[in-house]
Design a protein around this motif. Sequence first.
Motif, PDB file in Angstrom:
ATOM      1  N   ALA A  30      -0.805  -0.665   0.520  1.00  0.00           N
ATOM      2  CA  ALA A  30      -1.231  -2.060   0.686  1.00  0.00           C
ATOM      3  C   ALA A  30      -1.796  -2.581  -0.630  1.00  0.00           C
ATOM      4  CB  ALA A  30      -2.281  -2.163   1.784  1.00  0.00           C
ATOM      5  N   PRO A  31      -1.584  -3.860  -0.921  1.00  0.00           N
ATOM      6  CA  PRO A  31      -2.099  -4.423  -2.175  1.00  0.00           C
ATOM      7  C   PRO A  31      -3.601  -4.218  -2.362  1.00  0.00           C
ATOM      8  CG  PRO A  31      -0.602  -5.974  -1.128  1.00  0.00           C
ATOM      9  CD  PRO A  31      -0.807  -4.846  -0.158  1.00  0.00           C
ATOM     10  N   GLU A  32      -4.379  -4.306  -1.277  1.00  0.00           N
ATOM     11  CA  GLU A  32      -5.820  -4.100  -1.378  1.00  0.00           C
ATOM     12  C   GLU A  32      -6.137  -2.666  -1.789  1.00  0.00           C
ATOM     13  OE1 GLU A  32      -4.615  -4.888   2.045  1.00  0.00           O
ATOM     14  OE2 GLU A  32      -4.255  -6.842   1.178  1.00  0.00           O
ATOM     15  N   THR A  33      -5.369  -1.717  -1.262  1.00  0.00           N
ATOM     16  CA  THR A  33      -5.569  -0.310  -1.615  1.00  0.00           C
ATOM     17  C   THR A  33      -5.204  -0.069  -3.068  1.00  0.00           C
ATOM     18  OG1 THR A  33      -5.126   0.373   0.661  1.00  0.00           O
ATOM     19  CG2 THR A  33      -4.915   2.065  -1.045  1.00  0.00           C
ATOM     20  N   ALA A  34      -4.097  -0.647  -3.507  1.00  0.00           N
ATOM     21  CA  ALA A  34      -3.679  -0.503  -4.902  1.00  0.00           C
ATOM     22  C   ALA A  34      -4.747  -1.070  -5.833  1.00  0.00           C
ATOM     23  CB  ALA A  34      -2.337  -1.193  -5.135  1.00  0.00           C
ATOM     24  N   ASP A  35      -5.290  -2.224  -5.499  1.00  0.00           N
ATOM     25  CA  ASP A  35      -6.348  -2.828  -6.312  1.00  0.00           C
ATOM     26  C   ASP A  35      -7.581  -1.931  -6.361  1.00  0.00           C
ATOM     27  OD1 ASP A  35      -4.750  -5.020  -6.818  1.00  0.00           O
ATOM     28  OD2 ASP A  35      -5.740  -6.312  -5.339  1.00  0.00           O
ATOM     29  N   ALA A  36      -7.936  -1.346  -5.222  1.00  0.00           N
ATOM     30  CA  ALA A  36      -9.109  -0.465  -5.173  1.00  0.00           C
ATOM     31  C   ALA A  36      -8.890   0.784  -6.025  1.00  0.00           C
ATOM     32  CB  ALA A  36      -9.417  -0.084  -3.726  1.00  0.00           C
TER      33      ALA A  36
END
Length: 85
Positions: A30-36
């Motif tokens: 997920a994009p949020e996971t990648a950002d984290a």
Amino acid sequence: MVLRLWVRVLGGPERGGVRYFLEFLRPGVAPETADAVLLVVSELVTNALLHGGGIYTLRLTAHPDLIEVAVDDPNPQAHACAPPT
């Protein structure tokens, strides 16, 4: 399946390698996971660069339910931990 990426570098963080690692995972992250993950890598690598002499080893491991991020540097001193707030 466990997927690992180990990078030993001299210099700045290898954002491209981290992005490639995340894009290689299936199903996708997920994009949020990648950002984290990118944020955690950036913070840990910055600390290694500041306190470890500019050389560090970045290890990314994808487990079925998590992504493990580890950064080692050659500094023999233990890093101080901030007290919880």
